[in-house]
Write a protein that holds these residues in place. Structure first.
Motif, PDB file in Angstrom:
ATOM      1  N   THR A  80       0.831  -1.203   0.000  1.00 57.16           N
ATOM      2  CA  THR A  80       0.000   0.000   0.000  1.00 57.16           C
ATOM      3  C   THR A  80       0.868   1.257   0.000  1.00 57.16           C
ATOM      4  N   MET A  81       2.171   1.086   0.258  1.00 58.53           N
ATOM      5  CA  MET A  81       3.096   2.217   0.279  1.00 58.53           C
ATOM      6  C   MET A  81       4.258   1.950  -0.670  1.00 58.53           C
ATOM      7  N   PRO A  82       4.744   2.992  -1.344  1.00 61.37           N
ATOM      8  CA  PRO A  82       5.929   2.798  -2.191  1.00 61.37           C
ATOM      9  C   PRO A  82       7.167   2.553  -1.330  1.00 61.37           C
ATOM     10  N   THR A 158       3.710  13.657   1.484  1.00 61.64           N
ATOM     11  CA  THR A 158       4.930  12.864   1.276  1.00 61.64           C
ATOM     12  C   THR A 158       5.751  12.807   2.559  1.00 61.64           C
ATOM     13  N   CYS A 159       6.675  11.851   2.587  1.00 64.24           N
ATOM     14  CA  CYS A 159       7.595  11.669   3.721  1.00 64.24           C
ATOM     15  C   CYS A 159       8.970  11.328   3.144  1.00 64.24           C
ATOM     16  N   PRO A 160      10.028  11.474   3.937  1.00 59.23           N
ATOM     17  CA  PRO A 160      11.336  11.007   3.457  1.00 59.23           C
ATOM     18  C   PRO A 160      11.463   9.494   3.566  1.00 59.23           C
ATOM     19  N   GLN A 161      10.499   8.844   4.224  1.00 64.41           N
ATOM     20  CA  GLN A 161      10.498   7.387   4.369  1.00 64.41           C
ATOM     21  C   GLN A 161       9.043   6.939   4.354  1.00 64.41           C
ATOM     22  N   TYR A 162       8.806   5.763   3.827  1.00 58.27           N
ATOM     23  CA  TYR A 162       7.438   5.262   3.834  1.00 58.27           C
ATOM     24  C   TYR A 162       7.360   3.973   4.649  1.00 58.27           C
ATOM     25  N   CYS A 163       6.451   3.989   5.637  1.00 57.38           N
ATOM     26  CA  CYS A 163       6.273   2.841   6.518  1.00 57.38           C
ATOM     27  C   CYS A 163       5.159   1.960   5.946  1.00 57.38           C
ATOM     28  N   GLY A 164       5.386   0.669   5.956  1.00 53.33           N
ATOM     29  CA  GLY A 164       4.416  -0.242   5.355  1.00 53.33           C
ATOM     30  C   GLY A 164       3.036  -0.139   5.957  1.00 53.33           C
ATOM     31  N   HIS A 165       2.953   0.186   7.250  1.00 53.82           N
ATOM     32  CA  HIS A 165       1.677   0.152   7.959  1.00 53.82           C
ATOM     33  C   HIS A 165       1.021   1.536   8.042  1.00 53.82           C
ATOM     34  N   CYS A 166       1.467   2.479   7.217  1.00 55.52           N
ATOM     35  CA  CYS A 166       1.016   3.872   7.355  1.00 55.52           C
ATOM     36  C   CYS A 166      -0.513   3.968   7.409  1.00 55.52           C
ATOM     37  N   THR A 167      -0.998   4.577   8.467  1.00 56.95           N
ATOM     38  CA  THR A 167      -2.445   4.702   8.634  1.00 56.95           C
ATOM     39  C   THR A 167      -3.038   5.660   7.603  1.00 56.95           C
ATOM     40  N   LEU A 171      -3.686   8.607   1.495  1.00 55.27           N
ATOM     41  CA  LEU A 171      -3.253   9.923   1.023  1.00 55.27           C
ATOM     42  C   LEU A 171      -1.742  10.009   0.808  1.00 55.27           C
ATOM     43  N   VAL A 172      -0.998   9.338   1.684  1.00 57.51           N
ATOM     44  CA  VAL A 172       0.445   9.564   1.749  1.00 57.51           C
ATOM     45  C   VAL A 172       1.202   8.668   0.767  1.00 57.51           C
ATOM     46  N   GLY A 173       2.154   9.284   0.071  1.00 56.33           N
ATOM     47  CA  GLY A 173       3.005   8.531  -0.854  1.00 56.33           C
ATOM     48  C   GLY A 173       2.434   8.522  -2.261  1.00 56.33           C
ATOM     49  N   GLY A 212       1.606  15.433   8.311  1.00 55.79           N
ATOM     50  CA  GLY A 212       1.567  15.143   6.879  1.00 55.79           C
ATOM     51  C   GLY A 212       0.978  13.765   6.706  1.00 55.79           C
ATOM     52  N   GLY A 213       1.706  12.966   6.001  1.00 57.56           N
ATOM     53  CA  GLY A 213       3.107  13.032   5.618  1.00 57.56           C
ATOM     54  C   GLY A 213       4.027  13.415   6.791  1.00 57.56           C
ATOM     55  N   ASP A 214       5.158  13.951   6.418  1.00 61.98           N
ATOM     56  CA  ASP A 214       6.202  14.255   7.397  1.00 61.98           C
ATOM     57  C   ASP A 214       6.666  15.685   7.162  1.00 61.98           C
ATOM     58  N   LEU A 215       6.739  16.451   8.251  1.00 65.65           N
ATOM     59  CA  LEU A 215       7.132  17.864   8.117  1.00 65.65           C
ATOM     60  C   LEU A 215       8.519  18.031   7.523  1.00 65.65           C
ATOM     61  N   THR A 243       7.002  14.387  12.997  1.00 64.73           N
ATOM     62  CA  THR A 243       8.041  14.002  12.042  1.00 64.73           C
ATOM     63  C   THR A 243       8.695  12.689  12.441  1.00 64.73           C
ATOM     64  N   LYS A 244       8.457  11.662  11.661  1.00 60.21           N
ATOM     65  CA  LYS A 244       9.199  10.414  11.882  1.00 60.21           C
ATOM     66  C   LYS A 244      10.666  10.599  11.498  1.00 60.21           C
ATOM     67  N   ALA A 245      10.924  11.573  10.631  1.00 60.13           N
ATOM     68  CA  ALA A 245      12.294  11.789  10.153  1.00 60.13           C
ATOM     69  C   ALA A 245      13.259  12.109  11.293  1.00 60.13           C
ATOM     70  N   THR A 280       7.520  12.231  17.330  1.00 57.60           N
ATOM     71  CA  THR A 280       8.118  11.344  16.357  1.00 57.60           C
ATOM     72  C   THR A 280       7.509   9.953  16.471  1.00 57.60           C
ATOM     73  N   HIS A 281       8.021   9.028  15.698  1.00 54.59           N
ATOM     74  CA  HIS A 281       7.377   7.723  15.531  1.00 54.59           C
ATOM     75  C   HIS A 281       8.476   6.665  15.485  1.00 54.59           C
ATOM     76  N   VAL A 282       8.729   6.046  16.644  1.00 59.17           N
ATOM     77  CA  VAL A 282       9.732   4.981  16.731  1.00 59.17           C
ATOM     78  C   VAL A 282       9.032   3.741  17.264  1.00 59.17           C
TER      79      VAL A 282
END
Ligand code: SF4
Length: 445
Positions: A80-82, A158-167, A171-173, A212-215, A243-245, A280-282
């Motif tokens: 579902t995510m690139p 958009t984000c600098p990284q895409y998480c497979g489980h993105c809720t 919209l994102v990616g 976002g996405g990610d700021l 920001t997960k970044a 953030t998201h760890v």
């Protein structure tokens, strides 16, 4: 009589573990990468992994063809995510080697950042894109008004990284073969104007999550302008920057122009008495390295009042009390990040294999209490559709055989005009149910 110290007989035995930066030169493709290159945000962005060819260039023969083929099948059919993985994040997989196909398959970071086709199981029949109905509650494009006093602003998709489980997979990616994404249509300037217009006319909103996405993907001058406009509103008292970044690409938040910008915004927030925090998201302790700690402490020194973590509970990744306590102690004791929330993974397509049943989350909440300072013990929450975040012990009713819990809420939302009286359902993953429950759902799948 001598006593064995109780600390060695506890279900979880705490020992301090300082953070380490895994050696990136263990990967064939990064054998000659210098520290200066590694710590450069530009180098990290330019060398993000976007496809299997690039991954192969870095890992080479450390993973075999079965791994690359499995990944390719997922990308072509189920993802579902690139794919988008900063080197920093890839370097936290199998951090201390040896990197092998089996070690990669089992690795917790790989499991959610590089999902394989063979990881997946059939979706729950009630899983949906935008399972939290954020889009349905847009008061303006990208501005979700779900809670009485709080809004969520999605400034970028958009984000600098895409998480497979993105809720926010809705919209994102960019599009994947399995998912065509919703698009933001306004220009950023018009979207920001629409948000500010709404907030000016809704003084009951005092708290905004800017996300976002990610700021980290918003050009800093544009983000700073938006934040300063928010700070001009007397009604806004809390601003939380998502920001997960900070953890996946800490190099971004260490750039001098970003730090200076954060200082300006933090000074203005302090002058106006507004609580400015980074979220953030760890999800796993492996993500935390000295660079992440440096980025966090730099943000705190710039005047950010607090840096907090909102992780996601993921099956096979962080689903034991030991996993969570390792994560929380690394966040709290080493990285300067407050363990704040852990969410059950939402009911989106492609996520069934990551989801945990509610009773498992309740047990985890029980088992992690008492080890960390109370304020640093994360609340484990279920984000219930049409309701919002509920602590996992707040279910009004729970049928563990069918895997259906019922929840109440104590405020009105734009989509539901009732308050406490109505029960809203949430569903456990079907493969975790007893046979009778699985048989029930088999007739609906
Ligand atoms: S960083 Fe957040 S918004 Fe971006 S893909 Fe991951 S979960 Fe989704």
């Amino acid at each position: 009589m001598t006593h064995t110290p109780t600390s060695t007989r506890q279900p979880y035995a705490y020992t301090r573990r300082t953070l380490t930066e895994p050696d990136w030169t263990r990967y064939p493709g990064w054998r000659h990468i210098t520290r200066d290159q590694w710590e450069s945000a530009q180098w990290q962005r330019a060398h993000c992994i976007k496809n299997i060819r690039q991954l192969h260039h870095v890992l080479g023969p450390l993973a075999d063809d079965t791994f690359y083929d499995d990944l390719a099948t997922d990308q072509a059919r189920t993802a579902t995510m690139p794919m988008l993985l900063p080197p920093q994040m890839l370097n936290t997989m199998v951090p201390h080697g040896p990197t092998t196909t089996d070690a990669l398959r089992a690795d917790p970071i790989r499991r959610y950042m590089l999902p394989l086709h063979t990881d997946r199981i059939p979706d729950h029949p009630l899983s949906t894109r935008d399972s939290l109905h954020e889009h349905d509650m847009w008061a303006a494009e990208g501005l979700t008004h779900r809670y009485p006093t709080k809004v969520l602003a999605e400034l970028t998709a958009t984000c600098p990284q895409y998480c497979g489980h993105c809720t926010r997979m809705d919209l994102v990616g960019t599009n994947t073969p399995a998912v065509t994404k919703l698009k933001l249509t306004l220009t950023p300037a018009d979207r920001h104007d629409a948000h500010l217009h709404y907030l000016r006319h809704h003084p009951e909103v005092r708290d905004i999550v800017v996300s976002g996405g990610d700021l980290a993907n918003i050009p800093w001058p544009r983000l700073e302008t938006y934040l300063m406009r928010l700070l001009d509103l007397d009604t806004i008292r809390d601003i939380r920057l998502a920001t997960k970044a900070l953890a996946a690409l800490p190099q971004h938040w260490l750039q001098p122009h970003i730090v200076e910008g954060l200082e300006r915004v933090a000074r203005t927030a302090a002058r106006r008495g507004v609580n400015l925090a980074l979220h953030t998201h760890v999800n796993h302790a492996q993500t935390l390295t000295p660079l992440v700690a440096r980025a966090t402490h730099t943000a705190l020194a710039a005047g950010i009042r607090d840096v907090r973590n909102q992780g996601v509970l993921l099956r096979g990744i962080n689903d034991t009390a030991d996993d969570l306590l390792d994560l929380c102690f690394a966040l709290q004791g080493e990285a300067g990040i407050l363990p704040y929330y852990l969410y059950l993974c939402d009911m989106i397509p492609g996520a069934e294999h990551w989801r945990l049943p509610l009773h498992h989350a309740q047990t985890l909440q029980h088992d992690i209490l008492g080890y960390l300072p109370g304020y640093a013990t994360p609340r484990i929450v279920c984000d219930v559709p049409y309701v919002g975040k509920r602590w996992v012990h707040m279910a009004a009713a729970y049928d563990r055989v069918l895997g259906i819990s019922h929840w109440t809420k104590n405020y009105r939302t734009p989509l539901t005009d009732d308050t406490v009286t109505t029960g809203y359902p949430y569903y456990d993953p079907i493969d975790t149910l007893p046979e009778k429950g699985r048989a029930h759902w088999a007739t609906r799948c």
